[in-house]
Structure formats: C-alpha cells, structure tokens
Design an enzyme around this catalytic site. Sequence first.
Site, PDB file in Angstrom:
ATOM      1  N   SER A  28      44.409  80.449  -2.238  1.00  0.00           N
ATOM      2  CA  SER A  28      44.422  79.392  -1.230  1.00  0.00           C
ATOM      3  C   SER A  28      45.105  78.113  -1.712  1.00  0.00           C
ATOM      4  CB  SER A  28      43.010  79.064  -0.748  1.00  0.00           C
ATOM      5  OG  SER A  28      42.280  78.403  -1.776  1.00  0.00           O
ATOM      6  N   TYR A  61      45.826  80.179   2.908  1.00  0.00           N
ATOM      7  CA  TYR A  61      44.826  79.552   3.772  1.00  0.00           C
ATOM      8  C   TYR A  61      44.299  78.294   3.099  1.00  0.00           C
ATOM      9  CZ  TYR A  61      41.290  81.623   0.726  1.00  0.00           C
ATOM     10  OH  TYR A  61      40.541  81.967  -0.360  1.00  0.00           O
TER      11      TYR A  61
END
Length: 151
Positions: A28, A61
């Site tokens: 991420s 993300y």
Amino acid sequence: MQEATRLFMYGKIHRCRVTEANLDYVGSITIDPLLLEASGILPYTQIDVVNITNGNRLQTYVIPGTKGAGEICLNGAAAHLFNKGDLAILMAYEQCPVSQLVGRKSKAVMVDDNNQITEIFTYETPSMEQLAAGEVPSRAHERYSEKILAH
C-alpha cells in the site's frame, strides 16, 4: 440496459514528496489524512501513483498515516520503485455514468516540499458543446510553477 460508464479522476495530490519507502510492510501507500480529506480520497481505495522523478507508475491502495505529518510512504514491493525525496502524483478514480460526467468536479491538491497543502483547485468537466464552442480554456503547455504562481 445499463448505462455506459467512464473512469473519472475525482481527486489527486500533485507533486507530493515521498517521505519514506518501506520494504518491510505488507503493501500500500501511507498518506497523511489531511491530504486524503482535501482530495476526497478514502482509505483502502485504489489509486495510481506516478513517480515524477524516475517515471515509474503503479496501482496500490491507500492507508491513512499520521494527521498533519505530511506522510507519503510507499510500502512493500512499491518501495522498490520509489525513494525518499522523489516527487509523485497520486490520482484516484471512480466509475461514473456517462450522463453524470458533465459538471462533475475533480480536485487537485497542491502541496509544498513538506507535503503541506498550499492550494486546492477544483475543475469542472465541460460538455462537448462547450469544448466545440471554444468555451474551455486551453491547458496546453501549462506548467506547475505557472499554475501555482497564477494564484
């Protein structure tokens, strides 16, 4: 029949500075919550990350970092593509019905060298008629420094 959709860039953080690249995290990108709020980007949603310094691009993300710290940290495998100090653009998208694109707004969050917000621009999607009539100002050859200095 379902209406066609288009991918719409609704928020970006422009020319932020990478504060850390952490190989020892599961993945991420960690982003300061103040930047997320200003851009409208929610945690755990997909974004594109573009490295201005070396040209690398990736999708990952978002996870929230420490509020007000200016944190932009690439985690896990993404840390191989970014170094501390690199400049980046973070862009978030949503599927939008074509009938809802005209008038839809996109935010561009401008930051300083410490990833503190200096300006937020809002752009409205024009209609094809506005484009054809020349009612939309050209952004060709627009430079970052000119955009910031103009405001």
